[in-house]
Design a protein around this motif. Structure first.
Motif, PDB file in Angstrom:
ATOM      1  N   ARG A 119     -30.935  41.388  20.622  1.00 45.48           N
ATOM      2  CA  ARG A 119     -30.543  40.526  21.746  1.00 45.48           C
ATOM      3  C   ARG A 119     -31.014  39.095  21.532  1.00 45.48           C
ATOM      4  O   ARG A 119     -30.503  38.164  22.136  1.00 45.48           O
ATOM      5  CB  ARG A 119     -31.146  41.063  23.052  1.00 45.48           C
ATOM      6  N   ASP A 134     -23.959  53.826  19.025  1.00 42.59           N
ATOM      7  CA  ASP A 134     -24.783  53.479  20.180  1.00 42.59           C
ATOM      8  C   ASP A 134     -25.120  54.744  20.958  1.00 42.59           C
ATOM      9  O   ASP A 134     -24.519  55.792  20.740  1.00 42.59           O
ATOM     10  CB  ASP A 134     -24.064  52.443  21.070  1.00 42.59           C
ATOM     11  N   VAL A 159     -27.350  48.624  17.977  1.00 42.20           N
ATOM     12  CA  VAL A 159     -27.992  47.541  18.699  1.00 42.20           C
ATOM     13  C   VAL A 159     -29.337  48.058  19.205  1.00 42.20           C
ATOM     14  O   VAL A 159     -29.473  49.214  19.600  1.00 42.20           O
ATOM     15  CB  VAL A 159     -27.052  47.028  19.824  1.00 42.20           C
ATOM     16  N   THR A 212     -20.620  46.477  24.739  1.00 37.63           N
ATOM     17  CA  THR A 212     -21.574  46.293  23.639  1.00 37.63           C
ATOM     18  C   THR A 212     -20.929  46.641  22.304  1.00 37.63           C
ATOM     19  O   THR A 212     -21.069  45.917  21.321  1.00 37.63           O
ATOM     20  CB  THR A 212     -22.825  47.165  23.866  1.00 37.63           C
ATOM     21  N   MET A 269     -25.605  38.563  21.120  1.00 38.46           N
ATOM     22  CA  MET A 269     -26.166  39.467  20.112  1.00 38.46           C
ATOM     23  C   MET A 269     -26.283  38.743  18.780  1.00 38.46           C
ATOM     24  O   MET A 269     -25.503  37.851  18.465  1.00 38.46           O
ATOM     25  CB  MET A 269     -25.423  40.802  19.989  1.00 38.46           C
ATOM     26  N   SER A 308     -20.376  41.677  28.716  1.00 39.47           N
ATOM     27  CA  SER A 308     -20.706  43.072  28.949  1.00 39.47           C
ATOM     28  C   SER A 308     -19.622  43.686  29.809  1.00 39.47           C
ATOM     29  O   SER A 308     -19.205  43.118  30.821  1.00 39.47           O
ATOM     30  CB  SER A 308     -22.070  43.168  29.622  1.00 39.47           C
TER      31      SER A 308
END
Lengths: 277, 277
Positions: free
Chosen positions: B161, B203, B137, B211, B186, B177
């Motif tokens: 985002r 990540d 992400v 996430t 997302m 979240s």
């Protein structure tokens, strides 16, 4: 453990390729292989010659107390032409066309092998310049910036559109986007950039150059200077270019949305004063 | 042009290191060096042995018509311990502490040499798994994803985002979240991911795992599956973890904002079933 020459050559080559633009003292290698410096020098001479013949790069000898040997990644003109040709062909495919005349490039930016080639080309162009840091803007410039950084061995700093808590204190500026004439914001973490840094500005696509121009303005807030500007693709149809001195790999010239036709040509990369191997 | 063995070893090593996880047929090398396949086999045997001895990786022979030789980048356990130790030391420095108990990590994520080490460690952990694509992400996961991709030779796709015109049609999901319990969005470009892809999720930091969990949900929309989850840093103080099967390099345990003290330990990397060289 003693090493045969063949083993030394293999390990040396791997080490050098993994550590471009690092100055490595001969004593480091002499200890690593329990060998005399003279043998290491001979090994390095063979590697240098092979690297130059094969268009991989060159080894520079840096004299003095902090001296040693440094690998500079380079591309031969033939290989560079091949890479740019491949980019043009891939980018000219009609199914990349998006509404508004934009091109879908995300797949290329996510392809590590293509990014490595792009990074090597652009790093070659700036190999002789003193560069302290590479700056790009989130999100699409990041893979290109890191690909160049891998060859130049300098850090990457990322300008964002908005500030985030994980960035700490930030400096923000407003700028006018070149094509849409809208006021936009860009933000950089204060810790990211030291005063006086020489910065290579990188982006994936440049139309009028508003974003790149914004990054130049941001540098002023950090008392940093522009060491160069590199983009993967420029658009020929920019009415008024805000940025003049830059390198582009490819140039987007005619986008015919109705006919679904795209023309992509070589950028100004080969016009610039490059020293090919 | 005829090549001496020393030149072949140097060029082969460079080629192999630049093209990890590619299956290269022996005939390619035989033509490249105008040499008999038997000589190339001997060269490759020396390289394999040296790579294994030095903890660089290994060469696999892939049989069959589409066969050839493939370089798998690996790390020795000692070297891996060293890298994780270096990460812990760098991350534990008090001046990284930001309001809210966040850590400033941007400098490490922008350092190409550190990212290359992190990439090699995490690629090693997934070398035996079948992975088609790496997903992360924006923004901070991108350098890690690309660093791993460089070793595994698979593409990177980036979840955002917000949707952008240059991404074409997108699929978007909402997720909660994990730490802040806020609803977030997302978005992934539809073209980015083929149905049935096996995806390594990456990540920079994981607290409750919201996430990462969001990315898992997004994969379902693409009929893709999770092949693995890797994070640079996990936070020990997550009340309720939404994700169970993941690999972390380091673990943030106690952040004392008043005393400006941070404790960073080894993550679960070494607990996992890794095959070190």
């Amino acid at each position: 453990m003693k090493f045969k020459r063949s083993e030394r050559l293999i390990d040396l080559t791997h080490f050098i390729v993994e550590n471009p633009n690092h100055i490595v003292p001969l004593t480091f290698f002499a200890e690593r292989y329990q060998s005399a410096k003279s043998s290491i020098s001979e090994d390095l001479a063979i590697i240098k010659q092979t690297f130059e013949q094969r268009g991989i790069g060159t080894l520079q000898t840096v004299p003095g107390a902090a001296g040693g040997v440094r690998f500079i990644s380079r591309v031969q003109e033939n290989d560079a032409k091949e890479i740019v040709k491949e980019l043009c062909e891939r980018l000219a495919s009609a199914d990349r066309l998006l509404p508004g005349g934009y091109l879908f490039m995300t797949d290329l930016l996510g392809n590590p092998s293509i990014m490595n080639k792009v990074g090597k080309l652009l790093a070659s162009a700036f190999a002789e310049k003193e560069i302290d840091v590479i700056m790009t803007v989130a999100t699409k410039g990041i893979p290109i910036a890191h690909a160049i950084a891998n060859h130049l061995n300098v850090p990457v700093v990322i300008v964002r559109r908005d500030s985030k808590v994980t960035e700490g204190p930030t400096v923000s500026i407003n700028y006018v986007s070149g094509s849409s004439k809208r006021i936009q914001t860009m933000v950089l973490s204060k810790r990211s950039l030291k005063e006086g840094s020489r910065v290579l500005i990188v982006d994936d696509f440049m139309k009028a150059g508003g974003t790149v121009h914004g990054m130049i303005n941001l540098l002023e807030e950090f008392s940093a200077t522009v060491a160069g500007i590199a983009v993967l693709m420029e658009s020929e149809n920019a009415s008024e270019r805000l940025v003049s001195d830059y390198i582009s790999l490819v140039k987007l010239s005619n986008v015919d949305e109705r006919e679904k036709r795209i023309n992509v040509f070589e950028g100004n990369y080969f016009d610039s004063n490059l020293s090919f191997l």
